[in-house]
Design a protein around this motif. Structure first.
Motif, PDB file in Angstrom:
ATOM      1  N   LEU A 111     -40.014 -14.791  -8.350  1.00 56.06           N
ATOM      2  CA  LEU A 111     -39.711 -14.085  -7.115  1.00 56.06           C
ATOM      3  C   LEU A 111     -38.593 -13.079  -7.392  1.00 56.06           C
ATOM      4  O   LEU A 111     -37.635 -13.399  -8.110  1.00 56.06           O
ATOM      5  N   ALA A 113     -36.372  -9.383  -5.696  1.00 55.36           N
ATOM      6  CA  ALA A 113     -36.118  -8.434  -4.610  1.00 55.36           C
ATOM      7  C   ALA A 113     -35.119  -7.403  -5.112  1.00 55.36           C
ATOM      8  O   ALA A 113     -34.252  -7.710  -5.936  1.00 55.36           O
ATOM      9  N   TYR A 115     -32.865  -3.707  -3.696  1.00 53.63           N
ATOM     10  CA  TYR A 115     -32.495  -2.704  -2.704  1.00 53.63           C
ATOM     11  C   TYR A 115     -31.921  -1.501  -3.434  1.00 53.63           C
ATOM     12  O   TYR A 115     -31.093  -1.646  -4.348  1.00 53.63           O
ATOM     13  N   VAL A 129     -40.007  -5.951  -3.109  1.00 57.64           N
ATOM     14  CA  VAL A 129     -40.180  -7.384  -3.338  1.00 57.64           C
ATOM     15  C   VAL A 129     -41.287  -7.578  -4.370  1.00 57.64           C
ATOM     16  O   VAL A 129     -42.172  -6.733  -4.522  1.00 57.64           O
ATOM     17  N   ARG A 144     -45.952  -6.241  -6.840  1.00 62.23           N
ATOM     18  CA  ARG A 144     -44.756  -5.805  -6.125  1.00 62.23           C
ATOM     19  C   ARG A 144     -45.118  -4.806  -5.033  1.00 62.23           C
ATOM     20  O   ARG A 144     -46.164  -4.153  -5.081  1.00 62.23           O
TER      21      ARG A 144
END
Length: 255
Positions: A111, A113, A115, A129, A144
């Protein structure tokens, strides 16, 4: 790193010779942080050249075990959970890019993530993500999606593979495909392969292809990474495309 300019055949040959002359310099040494400084030079076929400076820092939630693994791939191979931050500032573009992210493994489930904030007078934000799986040690496949303020959202798939070969040698492969949700049918593909001559030195080839309704661009390049000690490394990447050449340099320290 995606960074470019001209690396001659003699310079590559010298880098290989130096690395092969010092096998065993990369002794096993675990680490929990890695920080780097980067310089990027961009030379477009049309328009003025530009340069950028970058800084990055990664924190691994548990110490990364290096063992007899290639030092550049140890965190990936051992599925090390991490959070990271980066900042890049471009000169002529007057553009600043801030990145924050993390990668986490739940057994073999992956997993991630990220920004990113782009500032150039105004600002825009991207949020990405990813979810993937590690079917066998050293192989990860992931999908993704990027939610973007400007230019349309994007989705893609990635594959990363590292396998140990005879002795201290190893081979790595990276591949990705990305598709942009815009009005121009934009898409890009990348492929990279690296050979690890020993745990401290790798040399590789790169290819990036992008395409939209206005035309296509193909770039070819090479990259090398060398650990002067188990904790200090240097990296160079060169990419020559139909529209620009780019050179990137990075020095990093682990602790």
């Amino acid at each position: 790193m995606n960074i470019k300019r001209n690396m001659t055949g003699s310079a590559l040959a010298l880098a290989v010779a130096v690395a092969l002359a010092a096998p065993g310099v990369a002794l096993a040494q675990d680490y929990q942080f890695e920080g780097g400084l980067s310089y990027i030079s961009i030379d477009p076929d049309f328009g003025s050249s530009d340069s950028a400076l970058g800084i990055d820092l990664a924190w691994y939630l548990e110490p990364v075990r290096t063992g007899n693994l290639p030092l550049a791939a140890a965190a990936f191979y051992t599925r090390a959970n991490n959070v990271y931050a980066s900042y890049v500032t471009f000169d002529d573009l007057d553009l600043n890019v801030l990145g924050l992210g993390g990668e986490f493994y739940v057994d073999r489930l992956y997993l991630a993530a990220e920004y990113m904030r782009f500032s150039n007078g105004g600002s825009s934000d991207d949020f990405g993500v990813a979810i993937g799986y590690v079917p066998v040690d050293g192989l990860r496949v992931a999908a993704r999606y990027v939610f973007a303020d400007v230019g349309g959202d994007a989705y893609g798939v990635d594959l990363k593979y590292v396998t140990q070969l005879a002795g201290d040698t190893a081979f790595g492969l990276d591949a990705s495909a990305e598709f942009l949700d815009d009005d121009f049918d934009s898409k890009s593909y990348s492929l990279g392969a690296d050979y690890y001559f020993n745990p401290s030195f790798s040399l590789g080839a790169r290819m990036v292809y992008s395409d939209d309704d206005f035309g296509s661009d193909t770039a070819w390049g090479a990259g090398a990474k060398y650990f002067f000690t188990p904790t200090i490394s240097g990296e160079v990447e060169y990419l020559s495309g139909d529209s620009a050449d780019t050179l990137g340099l990075r020095i990093a320290a682990r602790f």
